[in-house]
Design a protein around this motif. Sequence first.
Motif, PDB file in Angstrom:
ATOM      1  N   ALA A  66      24.406 -33.627 -37.615  1.00  0.00           N
ATOM      2  CA  ALA A  66      23.645 -32.393 -37.740  1.00  0.00           C
ATOM      3  C   ALA A  66      23.340 -31.719 -36.411  1.00  0.00           C
ATOM      4  N   VAL A  67      23.078 -32.493 -35.361  1.00  0.00           N
ATOM      5  CA  VAL A  67      22.629 -31.908 -34.093  1.00  0.00           C
ATOM      6  C   VAL A  67      23.640 -30.924 -33.510  1.00  0.00           C
ATOM      7  N   PRO A  68      24.929 -31.196 -33.517  1.00  0.00           N
ATOM      8  CA  PRO A  68      25.859 -30.194 -32.976  1.00  0.00           C
ATOM      9  C   PRO A  68      25.894 -28.893 -33.781  1.00  0.00           C
ATOM     10  N   ARG A  69      25.526 -28.949 -35.061  1.00  0.00           N
ATOM     11  CA  ARG A  69      25.584 -27.763 -35.916  1.00  0.00           C
ATOM     12  C   ARG A  69      24.278 -26.964 -35.928  1.00  0.00           C
ATOM     13  N   LEU A  70      23.198 -27.589 -35.506  1.00  0.00           N
ATOM     14  CA  LEU A  70      21.901 -26.907 -35.498  1.00  0.00           C
ATOM     15  C   LEU A  70      21.747 -26.111 -34.211  1.00  0.00           C
ATOM     16  N   SER A  71      21.246 -24.900 -34.358  1.00  0.00           N
ATOM     17  CA  SER A  71      21.046 -24.039 -33.204  1.00  0.00           C
ATOM     18  C   SER A  71      19.556 -23.713 -33.083  1.00  0.00           C
ATOM     19  N   ILE A  72      18.925 -24.309 -32.095  1.00  0.00           N
ATOM     20  CA  ILE A  72      17.488 -24.089 -31.896  1.00  0.00           C
ATOM     21  C   ILE A  72      17.222 -22.689 -31.351  1.00  0.00           C
ATOM     22  N   ASN A  73      18.148 -22.156 -30.584  1.00  0.00           N
ATOM     23  CA  ASN A  73      17.958 -20.844 -29.968  1.00  0.00           C
ATOM     24  C   ASN A  73      18.327 -19.689 -30.880  1.00  0.00           C
ATOM     25  N   ALA A  74      18.678 -19.940 -32.115  1.00  0.00           N
ATOM     26  CA  ALA A  74      19.057 -18.874 -33.046  1.00  0.00           C
ATOM     27  C   ALA A  74      17.830 -18.051 -33.436  1.00  0.00           C
ATOM     28  N   ASP A  75      18.099 -16.903 -33.972  1.00  0.00           N
ATOM     29  CA  ASP A  75      17.027 -15.991 -34.371  1.00  0.00           C
ATOM     30  C   ASP A  75      16.434 -16.369 -35.718  1.00  0.00           C
ATOM     31  N   ARG A  76      15.187 -16.111 -35.858  1.00  0.00           N
ATOM     32  CA  ARG A  76      14.392 -16.170 -37.068  1.00  0.00           C
ATOM     33  C   ARG A  76      14.557 -17.429 -37.904  1.00  0.00           C
ATOM     34  N   VAL A  77      15.102 -17.278 -39.114  1.00  0.00           N
ATOM     35  CA  VAL A  77      15.091 -18.350 -40.099  1.00  0.00           C
ATOM     36  C   VAL A  77      15.949 -19.539 -39.662  1.00  0.00           C
TER      37      VAL A  77
END
Length: 77
Positions: free
Chosen positions: A20-31
């Motif tokens: 999951a970690v490579p696919r998750l983007s913490i810096n993405a916008d909003r939701v």
Amino acid sequence: MKKNRYLLCLLLCGFMLYFAVPRLSINADRVQGIFSIAWLSFALIVIAGNLTGLLYSPKNQVQRHQLQRSKKKSRSF
């Protein structure tokens, strides 16, 4: 018996984090960013809870309680 369950949960959580970690983007916008942060925080809570259960489980008290329980059963007619 419980230690095996804690270890299994830790391994499964690590496996899920590995994918999951490579696919998750913490810096993405909003939701998407909120979801990523929430998912990672829940995963850390799961890891912390299982490590706590694994490391701080009472050892001698469980064995003593089982011995006392078996003695009471054999003495009561």
